[in-house]
Design an enzyme around this catalytic site. Structure first.
Site, PDB file in Angstrom:
ATOM      1  N   ASP A  45      48.954   2.487 -58.748  1.00  0.00           N
ATOM      2  CA  ASP A  45      50.133   3.281 -58.402  1.00  0.00           C
ATOM      3  C   ASP A  45      49.908   4.045 -57.102  1.00  0.00           C
ATOM      4  O   ASP A  45      48.790   4.450 -56.782  1.00  0.00           O
ATOM      5  CB  ASP A  45      50.415   4.267 -59.538  1.00  0.00           C
ATOM      6  CG  ASP A  45      51.777   4.920 -59.415  1.00  0.00           C
ATOM      7  OD1 ASP A  45      52.655   4.368 -58.720  1.00  0.00           O
ATOM      8  OD2 ASP A  45      51.976   6.002 -60.000  1.00  0.00           O
ATOM      9  N   HIS A  82      51.866  -1.670 -49.811  1.00  0.00           N
ATOM     10  CA  HIS A  82      51.460  -2.835 -50.594  1.00  0.00           C
ATOM     11  C   HIS A  82      50.403  -3.646 -49.834  1.00  0.00           C
ATOM     12  O   HIS A  82      49.453  -4.160 -50.432  1.00  0.00           O
ATOM     13  CB  HIS A  82      52.669  -3.712 -50.910  1.00  0.00           C
ATOM     14  CG  HIS A  82      53.683  -3.046 -51.798  1.00  0.00           C
ATOM     15  ND1 HIS A  82      53.331  -2.413 -52.969  1.00  0.00           N
ATOM     16  CD2 HIS A  82      55.031  -2.918 -51.676  1.00  0.00           C
ATOM     17  CE1 HIS A  82      54.434  -1.922 -53.549  1.00  0.00           C
ATOM     18  NE2 HIS A  82      55.464  -2.218 -52.779  1.00  0.00           N
ATOM     19  N   LEU A  92      33.630 -12.580 -64.057  1.00  0.00           N
ATOM     20  CA  LEU A  92      34.687 -11.596 -64.311  1.00  0.00           C
ATOM     21  C   LEU A  92      36.001 -12.331 -64.500  1.00  0.00           C
ATOM     22  O   LEU A  92      36.336 -13.225 -63.715  1.00  0.00           O
ATOM     23  CB  LEU A  92      34.808 -10.619 -63.142  1.00  0.00           C
ATOM     24  CG  LEU A  92      35.967  -9.619 -63.211  1.00  0.00           C
ATOM     25  CD1 LEU A  92      35.594  -8.445 -64.105  1.00  0.00           C
ATOM     26  CD2 LEU A  92      36.363  -9.107 -61.828  1.00  0.00           C
TER      27      LEU A  92
END
Length: 269
Positions: free
Chosen positions: A45, A62, A156
């Site tokens: 956020d 972004h 991962l």
């Protein structure tokens, strides 16, 4: 937890090449057995507010978030995190302006195309969690291609939550169970927490151990509602474009000091 000022530590050029796992100038802290969460969930956020505070458009925020994501992934690998879920685009984000939605969809495809090779080198498996309806076909294609290229990796699992909503996932699971019950494949008595969880988007991914939300907001925004049942919550003031692996390590150190009881308790007189 220490005060987070990663913009003082990381490159000011947020499009700069990202150092891989083990390549950061500061070493990863040493964690003892059991101190590192298996599954970390991120709510990334603050992109728009970070950009607007610098006189930039939300879309530039972004763009800056790409560096933060790659650096955080590298830090998660260094620490030994096994699953990292990132809230990329929610089922409610369609309410945003068409211009911002168009940018996010195009940019998501572009980032995946440019970064899949690097993620594959790091041993990262890219996975998608979310609904297909409404999501751009170009994004679905990019997610599918990244998943195919990286499907054998085991260092991962990077779960990209795109067009994702926690209530939507639970509703979709309930719909599958109802269809199985109507077809006589499942009895009402067979609906348990375990059987319900098997109908979620990615049933093999374990519950979240710690959820981290950047930029100071203190809510979960319809994110992984089922999987967050016993997650530790951390809300940090740092906006997402300013987050990095050291900020993640600060959160992991704080997590290591928490006492997780999962509903149990011990009398300490």
């Amino acid at each position: 937890m220490t005060h987070l000022t990663p913009m003082d530590r990381a490159p000011q050029d947020r499009t700069a090449p990202v150092a891989g796992p083990g390549e950061w100038h500061a070493p990863c802290p040493t964690f003892h057995a059991g101190e590192v969460p298996a599954h970390v969930a991120l709510i990334m956020d603050g992109n728009g507010r970070w950009a607007n505070s610098r006189g930039l458009t939300r879309t530039e925020g972004h763009r800056a978030g790409e560096y933060a994501l790659m650096d955080t992934i590298a830090g998660a690998i260094d620490a030994g995190v096994r699953y990292l879920s990132v809230y990329t685009f929610s089922t409610e984000n369609w309410k945003r302006s068409p211009a911002e939605i168009n940018f996010i969809m195009n940019y998501a495809s572009d980032v995946l195309a440019r970064r899949t090779g690097q993620l594959n080198e790091w041993g990262v498996r890219v996975r998608w969690s979310g609904r297909e309806p409404r999501l751009w076909k170009s994004v679905i294609r990019a997610l599918s291609e990244a998943g195919e290229v990286t499907k054998k990796n085991t260092t991962l699992d990077l779960v990209m939550c795109v067009n994702y909503g926690g209530r939507a996932e639970i509703a979709d699971a309930a719909r599958k169970i109802a269809a199985e019950a109507a077809a006589g494949k499942l009895s009402p008595r067979g609906v348990t927490e375990k059987s319900f969880a098997r109908h979620l988007y990615l049933p093999d991914v374990p519950d979240v151990d710690v959820m981290i939300r950047t930029s100071g907001e203190q809510r979960i925004s319809n994110y992984l509602l089922w999987q967050l049942a016993y997650a530790e919550m951390m809300f940090v003031d740092t906006p997402w474009p300013a987050f990095d692996r050291e900020a993640l390590w600060d959160c992991l150190l704080a997590y290591a000091g928490r006492d997780r009881r999962f509903g149990g308790a011990i009398d300490k007189i």
